[in-house]
Design an enzyme around this catalytic site. Sequence first.
Site, mmCIF file in Angstrom:
data_model
loop_
_atom_site.group_PDB
_atom_site.id
_atom_site.type_symbol
_atom_site.label_atom_id
_atom_site.label_comp_id
_atom_site.label_asym_id
_atom_site.label_seq_id
_atom_site.Cartn_x
_atom_site.Cartn_y
_atom_site.Cartn_z
ATOM 1 C CE LYS A 77 -3.919 2.043 2.552
ATOM 2 N NZ LYS A 77 -4.843 1.878 3.683
ATOM 3 C CB SER A 105 -8.148 3.789 2.774
ATOM 4 O OG SER A 105 -7.302 3.134 3.719
ATOM 5 C CB SER A 128 -8.437 0.964 5.685
ATOM 6 O OG SER A 128 -9.113 2.187 5.716
#
EC number: 6.3.5.7
Length: 485
Positions: free
Chosen positions: A79, A154, A178
Amino acid sequence: MELWKRSIKELKELIEKKEVKPSEVIESFAQRTKDVEVKIKSYVTDLTEQAVERAKQLDEKISDLSEIPELFGIPIAIKDNISTEGIRTTCSSKILENYVPPFDATVIKRLKDKEYVITGKTNLDEFAMGSSTENSAFFVTRNPWDLDRVPGGSSGGSAAAVSAGLAPAALGSDTGGSIRQPAAFCGVIGLKPTYGRVSRYGLVAFASSLDQIGTFTRTVEDTAILLNIISGKDPKDSTSADREVPDFTKFLDKDIKGIKIGIPEEFFVEGLDSQIKELVMESAKLLEKEGAELVSISMPTTKYAIEAYYIIAPSEASSNLARYDGVRYGFRASDYSDLEEMYSKTRDEGFGAEVKRRIMLGTYSLSSGYYDAYYLKAQKVRTLIYQDFMKAFESVDIILTPTTPDVAFRIGEKVDDPLQMYLSDIFTVSVNMAGVPGMSIPCGFKDGLPVGMQLIGKPFDEGTIIQVADRFTKLKDFSKDFPQL
């Protein structure tokens, strides 16, 4: 079977037996990326070419090794809010668009020690603020199961990459859901460990008391392998726990007889899609047939989790994001007459709408006259939520809930309604508020879209979650179900 469809465990065995070379593994994933990445757009920075070169170096190195490191030649996506030395780390924000960190996050260092291969930095909602990856400053990532829908957020890029077979695993971060919510939307396994289990050093902070790095995988076994590697005390993160890390693979292949599973009534309420409720309860019944005991429980304060979360998280964000001012690094506005104007223009041009909304919410909650009414009250609610979990864990070993109230929604559907967007995390935020571990595992499909079931454990008891999840995935295995792309 193509190599890109295989798990970490399977690839590891093939490489150890010298049946395949690391370069063959990486080339298979690189080809898959070439074929489908254009449709889903999971990478902010696609590193597949560098990955192929790195794998060729590992090919040459393997003959000199007496023992092969655990992730030797294994591709993993990261990420883009986790620091990678020499590799752009943007947080999907204009303000950090060209930022290249001079250091690695602790989790990256631990993966490097095991000779992993990074495949790319994945897209996210800007600064991890969002539930759909539509808040990225660059582009929207699409759900591999339906390209008109969101992958969740997210960590949408990481979930989509694992779901589509661009990597067998990815790292993400989870502040209020997330990892678990996008894992549910994309039909993969997502684990948020206990707060403090994994070092946050090098994770760009959103809400420091809630953030935790975790994993996306296709199998529970791979989750255990990765958790073994990334867990443990880190002198660079004072909030990382000085707790012994068990071998999580020891929790695999065990029966679940006598394990008490709590079913909280507050998580099966109006607003939960009826088909999802049915699938989750069917899954609970399957576990009961395996010898687990289902226990009805009540956690009354959890229904206030969303309200409290959206005061605490933005408050911490408004403080954490004060550092982006255009002075030392990151984007700087070009047209200004004095220092104050440079600050305000840089932040105005550099941050997106959702980030600004949360900074303003947080600053308001912390301002004098409102601090007691909002922030302090939210912290008291947080304590009550923690106590709800601890009370529940006196009578059960693990808690089972839906991960999300519905399946992935259409791109654009909730963009103009932030409150509706916030509610997609209604079943996940309380886990962060209490600091306990939570995992989403696929439990079926509704209209061709994946549905996730959430398992919540006692603090530092990821082992029992892995044990129950592993047993469930042996009964209902979705690890070889790939979306048609």
